[in-house]
Design a protein around this motif. Structure first.
Motif, PDB file in Angstrom:
ATOM      1  N   GLY A   3     -26.659 -21.442  40.540  1.00  0.00           N
ATOM      2  CA  GLY A   3     -26.496 -22.033  41.859  1.00  0.00           C
ATOM      3  C   GLY A   3     -27.796 -22.571  42.428  1.00  0.00           C
ATOM      4  N   ALA A   4     -28.923 -22.227  41.806  1.00  0.00           N
ATOM      5  CA  ALA A   4     -30.207 -22.675  42.344  1.00  0.00           C
ATOM      6  C   ALA A   4     -30.331 -24.196  42.385  1.00  0.00           C
ATOM      7  CB  ALA A   4     -31.356 -22.047  41.551  1.00  0.00           C
ATOM      8  N   PRO A   5     -29.962 -24.892  41.300  1.00  0.00           N
ATOM      9  CA  PRO A   5     -30.014 -26.363  41.390  1.00  0.00           C
ATOM     10  C   PRO A   5     -29.081 -26.902  42.474  1.00  0.00           C
ATOM     11  CG  PRO A   5     -29.845 -25.674  39.103  1.00  0.00           C
ATOM     12  CD  PRO A   5     -29.625 -24.449  39.947  1.00  0.00           C
ATOM     13  N   ALA A   6     -27.946 -26.214  42.675  1.00  0.00           N
ATOM     14  CA  ALA A   6     -27.026 -26.665  43.721  1.00  0.00           C
ATOM     15  C   ALA A   6     -27.667 -26.515  45.094  1.00  0.00           C
ATOM     16  CB  ALA A   6     -25.735 -25.847  43.650  1.00  0.00           C
ATOM     17  N   LEU A  26     -22.472 -33.272  44.495  1.00  0.00           N
ATOM     18  CA  LEU A  26     -23.393 -33.004  43.386  1.00  0.00           C
ATOM     19  C   LEU A  26     -23.543 -31.488  43.176  1.00  0.00           C
ATOM     20  CD1 LEU A  26     -25.374 -34.557  41.483  1.00  0.00           C
ATOM     21  CD2 LEU A  26     -27.147 -34.131  43.192  1.00  0.00           C
ATOM     22  N   ALA A  27     -23.749 -30.783  44.288  1.00  0.00           N
ATOM     23  CA  ALA A  27     -23.991 -29.338  44.192  1.00  0.00           C
ATOM     24  C   ALA A  27     -22.766 -28.610  43.645  1.00  0.00           C
ATOM     25  CB  ALA A  27     -24.358 -28.793  45.569  1.00  0.00           C
ATOM     26  N   THR A  28     -21.604 -28.881  44.219  1.00  0.00           N
ATOM     27  CA  THR A  28     -20.405 -28.174  43.766  1.00  0.00           C
ATOM     28  C   THR A  28     -19.998 -28.617  42.360  1.00  0.00           C
ATOM     29  OG1 THR A  28     -19.066 -29.811  44.949  1.00  0.00           O
ATOM     30  CG2 THR A  28     -19.496 -27.721  46.078  1.00  0.00           C
ATOM     31  N   GLY A  29     -20.198 -29.897  42.086  1.00  0.00           N
ATOM     32  CA  GLY A  29     -19.903 -30.387  40.732  1.00  0.00           C
ATOM     33  C   GLY A  29     -20.778 -29.681  39.702  1.00  0.00           C
ATOM     34  N   TRP A  30     -22.030 -29.507  40.021  1.00  0.00           N
ATOM     35  CA  TRP A  30     -22.939 -28.820  39.110  1.00  0.00           C
ATOM     36  C   TRP A  30     -22.471 -27.380  38.880  1.00  0.00           C
ATOM     37  CZ3 TRP A  30     -26.471 -28.489  35.494  1.00  0.00           C
ATOM     38  CH2 TRP A  30     -27.144 -27.282  35.327  1.00  0.00           C
ATOM     39  N   ILE A  31     -22.094 -26.712  39.955  1.00  0.00           N
ATOM     40  CA  ILE A  31     -21.649 -25.314  39.821  1.00  0.00           C
ATOM     41  C   ILE A  31     -20.418 -25.239  38.915  1.00  0.00           C
ATOM     42  CG2 ILE A  31     -20.563 -23.413  41.097  1.00  0.00           C
ATOM     43  CD1 ILE A  31     -22.460 -24.098  43.422  1.00  0.00           C
TER      44      ILE A  31
END
Lengths: 513, 205
Positions: free
Chosen positions: A194-197, A314-319
Motif C-alpha cells: 500500500g505504500a506506493p498507493a 492509480l492508488a486503488t488500481g495498484w493495490i
C-alpha cells in the motif's frame, strides 16, 4: 426524497454496513481455535498471545499487541475473545471504506439520496459477506486487521489531499496516514504494497515539488512510528516464551522472521500454464465473491475514478493488481486470501460506481431517476439477503469445536511427562493453545517434527522441555538413550480427523524397536 | 479522456472481469502448511540423523500406522478398500551410493490382528509412492542393514510395489551432488511420498 448531508454520508454507509456484517460475524463466530478454512493458524496466534510469544513469520506484532490487550480482559476463553476482536476489526474496516468511497464518488460534495446510501451500504455488506472476507473475519486471523489499517491509512491520505486543496494544514493527516500504514504492516506484511498507493495519493501530480517534499517527511515519520510495533518481536523473543518462532532476538533472526524467510520458497515455482490459469481464476474472484451484481458497478466506478480522481484510480488500481499478482505467485494453503485487498478495491469501486450510475441516469429525467432509485437498492439488498443466507451455513464456525476437542482428548490421554510428536498444523496449533493456556498440561511437551529441523526450535525445546536435542527423538529412542519418564507419543490427525470424532485423538505409542 | 474512450475502457474492464469470473476451474489448493515441511539449508547443516523422525530402523513411523491398520482392517466390510496415508515430511538422509539419497522416511509395514499375531497381507495389498518426480527414483527395501531395490511398477507418476510383504521400505533417488538446491523436487517427493493401499487386507487371518 430524503438526502444525507455529504459530511455524514460516508459514516452512514460505513457504520450501517459494519453493523450488518458484525451481526452476521457474531452469529457465525468460531467458539475457539479451529481447523477449518482460513482459521487453522488461529491456534498458533492464540497460543502466542497466551504466552506473550512470537507466532509464525512474519510475527504480526500489531495483532499480537492488540491480542495482549484483549488477554487482559478476564472474560471467557482467550481464543473466543480474540475471535471477537477479529470480527470487530473486520466489521470496523468497513467504516474507512465507506468514508473513503463517499469522498471518491463523482458527485462528492453534494448530499446523497437515502436510496443511494442504502445501496452503498448494501454493496459494502456484500463485500463483508463475501466468503473470503467472512471466513477470515470469524476466527483469529490477521487479514481483517491489515484491511482496517490499510484502508484507514488511505482514507487519511485522502483527507490530507482534501486539506491541501482547501489550503489547510495537512501534515497531521499525512502523519496519521503514515502511522496507520506502519501499523498495517505489523498486521500483515502485504500492507507494504500500500505504500506506493499512499505515495500516489499524497505525492503524485498537482503540487509543487517543494510541497511534495514537505509532505514526505511527516509521511515517512508516521510510517516509522507505526512500524515501531515491530520492537515487540525482539523484546518478546528475549523473554524466551515457549512459542517463539525463529527467536527474533538478533538482527539476522529478526530479519529472517519479518521477511518470512521460511516461506520464500513458496514464491513462484509452478509452470507458466498453471500460473496463468491461477491468475485468471483469481482475477475473476472479485466478481464471484461480490456477486455478479457488482460487475457493472465496479466497472462504472473504475471509469468514474479515472475521470474524476485519477490519483485514487492509480492508488486503488495498484493495490488490486499487486494483491492479485502476489496471490498468483505465492503458493500456500491459504494463498487465495492474499487477494483480499483486490476484493476491497472492487467494493470501493462499486460504491463509487453507484454514484456514477445515478449521475448518468440524471439526464433521463425524474422518472428514470426514480426507477434507478427504486431498482438498484432493491436489487442490492436482495443480493445481500440471498448471499447471506446462501453462504452462512457453509461459512459458519459456530459448531467448529473439533480442534479444541481433539486437543483436549490428546492431553487427557497423554501420560504424565509425555512428549507429543506432531507434524500437521491442525495437530500442533490446537495442542499448543490447550497446553499453554491456564490449566493446560504443564508436564506435557508438544514437539512438531517439521520444526525440529530448525536449530532455534531444538534449542527452545531443550530450554523449556528439558529433552535432549542433539539428535532426533527417534534416533535416541532406537539407541536406548531417550530419557525415561518422557514417553513419546505420535499424534495422528490426518485420517482420523477426517472420518469421525471418535478417532480424533489417535495417540500412537513410540517404543524402542 | 473523452466520454467514448471511458465507455470503451469500462466495457473492456467489465468483459475482462466477466470472462475471468467464468473461468472454468479453480486451481488446486497448494498443500503448504504454516509450519514449513522442509528447509534444506538447515537440514544440510545438521547432522544426518538429527533430521526428522525417520531413523535407520524406520520402524517407528509405521508401527503406528500398522496399529491403526489392525483396527481398521477388522472393521472393514468385505471388498472395502483402505488407504493409509503416512505424511512424511523429512528428506534426504544420505543412503547408499554417492548420489543416491533416501527422499522419504522409511515405512515399516507390520500387520497384526487384535491378538498380536501376524496377518499375511493379501496379494491385492500394494505400497505406492506418489509423484516421484526425481529422476531414477526407486523403491528400496531394508534387508538386514542394507537397502535393496525392489521391483516396482510405474503408474503415471507413482511407483507401486505389489504384492507387498511386511518390511521396511523407502523411496530413493539419484540426485546431483548439489542436492540441497533441488528444493522443489525434494519437497514434492517428500510431501507426496508414501501411501499403502490394502485391498481385502484381512482376507487371510
Amino acid at each position: 426524497m430524503p438526502r444525507i448531508p455529504d459530511r455524514f454520508a460516508g459514516a452512514a454507509i460505513g457504520l450501517s454496513a459494519a453493523a450488518g456484517v458484525l451481526a452476521a460475524y457474531l452469529l457465525t463466530l468460531a467458539p475457539g481455535v479451529v481447523w477449518s478454512g482460513a482459521g487453522v493458524d488461529s491456534g498458533d496466534l492464540a497460543a502466542a498471545v497466551a504466552v506473550g510469544g512470537v507466532p509464525h513469520p512474519t510475527g504480526y506484532p500489531t495483532v499480537m499487541l492488540l491480542g495482549l490487550a484483549v488477554r487482559a480482559i478476564p472474560l471467557g476463553d482467550l481464543a473466543l475473545r480474540l475471535n471477537v476482536l477479529t470480527a470487530l476489526a473486520a466489521a470496523g474496516s468497513l467504516l474507512p471504506l465507506g468514508l473513503l468511497a463517499a469522498r471518491l464518488r463523482p458527485r462528492s460534495g453534494t448530499a446523497m439520496p437515502a436510496p443511494e446510501v442504502a445501496s452503498a451500504a448494501a454493496v459494502l455488506t456484500l463485500y463483508g459477506l463475501a466468503p473470503l472476507v467472512w471466513s477470515s473475519a470469524i476466527v483469529t486471523e490477521v487479514y481483517a486487521f491489515a484491511s482496517l489499517f490499510l484502508w484507514s491509512s488511505l482514507y487519511a491520505a485522502e483527507r490530507a489531499l482534501a486539506a491541501s486543496q482547501a489550503g489547510k494544514d495537512e501534515w497531521r493527516w499525512v502523519a496519521t496516514a503514515g502511522v496507520l500504514l506502519g501499523l498495517g504492516t505489523g498486521a500483515h506484511m502485504t500492507v507494504t504494497l500500500g505504500a506506493p498507493a499512499l505515495a500516489a495519493v499524497l505525492l503524485a501530480g498537482g503540487r509543487r515539488q517543494r510541497t511534495k517534499w514537505r509532505l514526505a517527511a511527516p509521511a515517512a515519520a508516521g510510517v516509522v512510528a507505526g512500524c515501531a510495533v515491530y520492537i515487540y518481536l525482539p523484546i518478546a523473543a528475549a523473554l524466551d516464551p515457549p512459542i517463539n518462532w525463529g527467536v527474533p532476538s538478533t538482527p539476522d533472526r529478526f530479519w529472517s522472521v519479518v521477511s518470512g524467510e521460511i516461506y520464500h520458497s513458496r514464491l513462484g515455482g509452478t509452470d507458466v500454464g498453471a500460473t496463468a490459469a491461477k491468475a485468471a481464476w483469481l482475477l475473476g474472484e472479485p466478481v464471484r465473491q461480490l456477486t455478479w451484481v457488482s460487475l457493472p458497478l465496479l466497472a462504472a466506478g473504475a471509469v468514474s475514478l479515472i475521470r474524476v480522481h485519477r490519483r485514487a484510480a492509480l492508488a486503488t488500481g495498484w493495490i488490486a493488481i499487486s494483491a492479485l499478482a502476489f496471490g498468483t505467485i505465492y503458493n500456500s494453503r491459504d494463498d487465495e486470501v492474499l487477494i483480499l485487498p483486490a476484493l476491497t478495491v472492487a467494493a470501493v469501486w462499486s460504491v463509487v460506481g453507484l454514484d456514477e450510475v445515478a449521475r448518468l441516469a440524471a439526464p433521463g429525467g425524474a422518472r428514470v431517476h426514480r426507477l434507478v432509485a427504486a431498482v438498484v437498492p432493491t436489487l442490492l439488498i436482495a443480493s445481500v439477503v440471498i448471499r447471506g443466507t446462501d453462504v452462512a451455513p457453509e461459512i459458519s464456525l459456530r459448531d467448529a469445536t473439533h480442534a479444541a476437542a481433539f486437543a483436549h482428548a490428546v492431553l487427557v490421554q497423554a501420560e504424565s511427562g509425555s512428549v507429543l510428536l506432531t507434524e500437521d498444523d491442525r495437530a500442533t496449533f490446537p495442542l499448543w493453545y490447550a497446553r499453554y493456556t491456564p490449566g493446560g498440561r504443564t508436564d506435557v511437551t508438544v514437539l512438531d517434527l517439521r520444526l525440529w529441523q530448525f536449530a532455534w526450535y531444538r534449542q527452545l525445546l531443550g530450554r523449556h522441555a528439558g529433552i535432549p536435542t542433539e539428535t532426533s527423538p527417534a534416533t535416541l529412542l532406537a539407541a536406548g538413550k531417550w530419557p525415561a519418564g518422557r514417553p513419546l507419543w505420535a499424534v495422528d490427525i490426518d485420517v482420523g480427523a477426517a472420518r469421525s470424532a471418535d478417532v480424533l485423538a489417535n495417540l500412537r505409542p513410540m517404543s524402542p524397536p | 479522456m473523452t466520454r467514448r474512450l471511458t465507455a470503451v475502457a469500462g466495457a473492456a474492464l467489465m468483459t475482462l472481469l466477466a470472462v475471468a469470473a467464468l473461468w472454468p476451474s479453480a486451481p488446486p489448493p497448494a498443500r503448504a502448511q504454516t509450519a514449513p515441511d522442509v528447509r534444506l539449508r538447515e537440514t544440510a547443516a545438521a547432522t544426518p540423523m538429527s533430521v526428522g523422525l525417520a531413523s535407520a530402523s524406520g520402524r517407528l513411523t509405521l508401527r503406528l500406522s500398522s496399529a491403526r491398520l489392525d483396527e481398521d482392517s477388522l472393521a472393514l466390510p468385505d471388498g472395502a478398500d483402505l488407504t493409509l496415508l503416512a505424511q512424511p515430511t523429512y528428506v534426504a538422509l544420505p543412503g547408499a551410493g554417492s548420489n543416491l539419497l533416501r527422499i522419504s522416511p522409511a515405512i515399516t509395514i507390520t500387520v497384526r490382528d487384535a491378538g498380536g499375531r501376524d496377518i499375511a497381507l493379501s496379494p491385492a495389498a500394494r505400497l505406492t509412492f506418489s509423484q516421484p518426480k526425481a529422476e531414477a527414483a526407486a523403491i528400496y527395501r531394508l534387508n538386514g542393514d542394507a537397502w535393496r531395490a525392489v521391483q516396482a511398477a510405474t503408474l503415471g507418476r507413482s511407483l507401486v510395489v505389489q504384492p507387498v510383504s511386511p518390511g521396511t521400505y523407502a523411496l530413493f533417488a539419484e540426485l546431483s551432488r548439489d542436492w540441497p538446491l533441488q528444493h522443489e523436487i525434494l519437497t514434492a517427493v517428500a510431501l507426496n511420498a508414501a501411501r499403502l493401499v490394502a485391498d481385502d487386507l484381512a482376507t487371510q487371518p
